[in-house]
Design an enzyme around this catalytic site. Structure first.
Site, PDB file in Angstrom:
ATOM      1  CB  ALA A   6      -0.932  -0.013   1.213  1.00  0.00           C
ATOM      2  CB  CYS A 121       1.468   7.259   9.690  1.00  0.00           C
ATOM      3  SG  CYS A 121       0.779   5.896  10.653  1.00  0.00           S
ATOM      4  CG  HIS A 242      -3.732   7.674  11.098  1.00  0.00           C
ATOM      5  ND1 HIS A 242      -4.510   6.618  10.673  1.00  0.00           N
ATOM      6  CD2 HIS A 242      -2.462   7.187  11.231  1.00  0.00           C
ATOM      7  CE1 HIS A 242      -3.747   5.540  10.553  1.00  0.00           C
ATOM      8  NE2 HIS A 242      -2.512   5.861  10.882  1.00  0.00           N
ATOM      9  CG  ASN A 315      -3.196   6.265   7.209  1.00  0.00           C
ATOM     10  OD1 ASN A 315      -4.302   6.698   6.866  1.00  0.00           O
ATOM     11  ND2 ASN A 315      -2.877   4.998   7.097  1.00  0.00           N
TER      12      ASN A 315
END
Length: 337
Positions: A6, A121, A242, A315
């Site tokens: 990802a 992150c 986030h 994030n």
């Protein structure tokens, strides 16, 4: 390194989007993912299995394939002349490895010895929002509670959230979860329709490793071991983005207007703060965007030096891929490479 994951995919997109100067690029993966096709700037590449020789002739190596992979291959890359920008926790607290958010501590890049670490992150977005307060007013205390998306746990966690959500409340409640809070843990809990107050494993002090990362990394990035930092990290059924509720105590006692002006003028930060118009950051609107968004700024009712903020960022973008690319851009800009 980790090109099909990802974060690796986001890194590729950021390299394209920002037109990063590339003469040659290699996409490295595990043996299992080797052979996958990857499109980059109109050319199709084949993902290659990473071996030490993969880094011959490479100037910058972006790593996002897990700590054990970084520990194995980063030294091999450095030996072959590459500068490694590592997006894992493998080297973050190594005193000889700079831990860098370019908007906060770009000057630390000059101290690198071949490896530069990308912070966690949740740490990245918080220090971006708080650095202008530290610079203008002085910062003595941080208490943060995070509301973290499942994408931070990888693609399998995203898929599990989607499957549980599609199944509905009753079935999700009794589903056989496999990913969260920690894939290797003895117990797993559904994330759909749920909130899990655990990210990573617990340390002996009762904090999770994710919470300790935020505490220790913030002090290192801000060059202040005396800074008081406490964190509670929570996983929510959100795919990407986030959110953080942050309480700070400043050494001065600025007005709300002064705080908002400082945040609005900070690089990489967007102020979204209009309660009368219900304007505040949310992960859904931040998804895919570069900036850290800050809103719900308000004074504490009991402490004249205390203030509350709401901080949101993607994030996978600023929290991982973009920050890594910005580190490489800063290396070029500062003529460190």
């Amino acid at each position: 390194m980790g090109a099909t994951g990802a974060v690796g995919q986001q890194m590729k997109e950021q390299l394209e989007k920002r037109d990063f100067p590339v003469n040659e690029i290699r996409f490295l993966t595990s043996k299992r993912s080797a052979g996958n096709k990857i499109d980059f700037k109109g050319t199709t590449y084949m993902a290659e299995e990473a071996i030490p020789e993969s880094f011959e002739g490479i100037d910058i190596a972006f790593f996002s394939a897990g700590g054990s992979v970084s520990e194995k291959f980063a030294p091999a890359a450095v030996e072959r002349g590459a500068i490694v920008v590592d997006n894992t926790s493998a080297f973050r607290m190594d005193p000889e490895v700079p831990l860098v958010v370019p908007e906060v501590n770009k000057s630390d890049l000059s101290q690198h010895r071949g490896i530069i670490s990308n912070p966690n992150c949740s740490t990245i977005q918080m220090v971006c929002a708080l650095q202008p307060l530290k610079e203008h007013f002085g910062l003595s205390k941080i208490v943060v509670s995070t509301y973290q998306a499942v994408s931070g746990a990888g693609i399998d966690a995203i898929n599990e959230l989607k499957e549980q959500s599609d199944a509905g409340f009753e079935k999700a409640k009794n589903s056989q979860a496999k990913m969260l809070p920690v894939k290797s843990a003895d117990k797993h809990y559904p994330i759909a329709y749920n909130v899990i107050p655990q990210i990573d494993v617990f340390a002996e002090n009762g904090y999770t490793l994710e919470e300790m990362k935020m505490i220790n990394e913030t002090k290192k990035i801000m060059h202040d071991d005396s800074l008081s930092v406490a964190a509670t990290c929570v996983r929510l059924p959100v795919v990407t983005g986030h959110s953080e509720s942050v309480y700070v105590e400043l050494e001065g006692a600025p007005t709300l207007a002064e705080i908002k002006d400082a945040i609005a003028g900070a690089p990489g930060v967007t102020l979204m703060d209009d309660p009368s118009g219900q304007v505040y950051p949310m992960p859904l609107m931040a998804a895919g965007l570069d900036d850290v968004f800050v809103g719900r700024i308000r004074a504490d009712l009991d402490n004249p030096q205390g203030f509350h903020l709401w901080v949101v960022s993607d994030n996978l973008v600023k929290g991982a891929a973009l920050n890594s690319i910005q580190i490489a851009e800063a290396l070029i800009e500062e003529k460190i490479i």
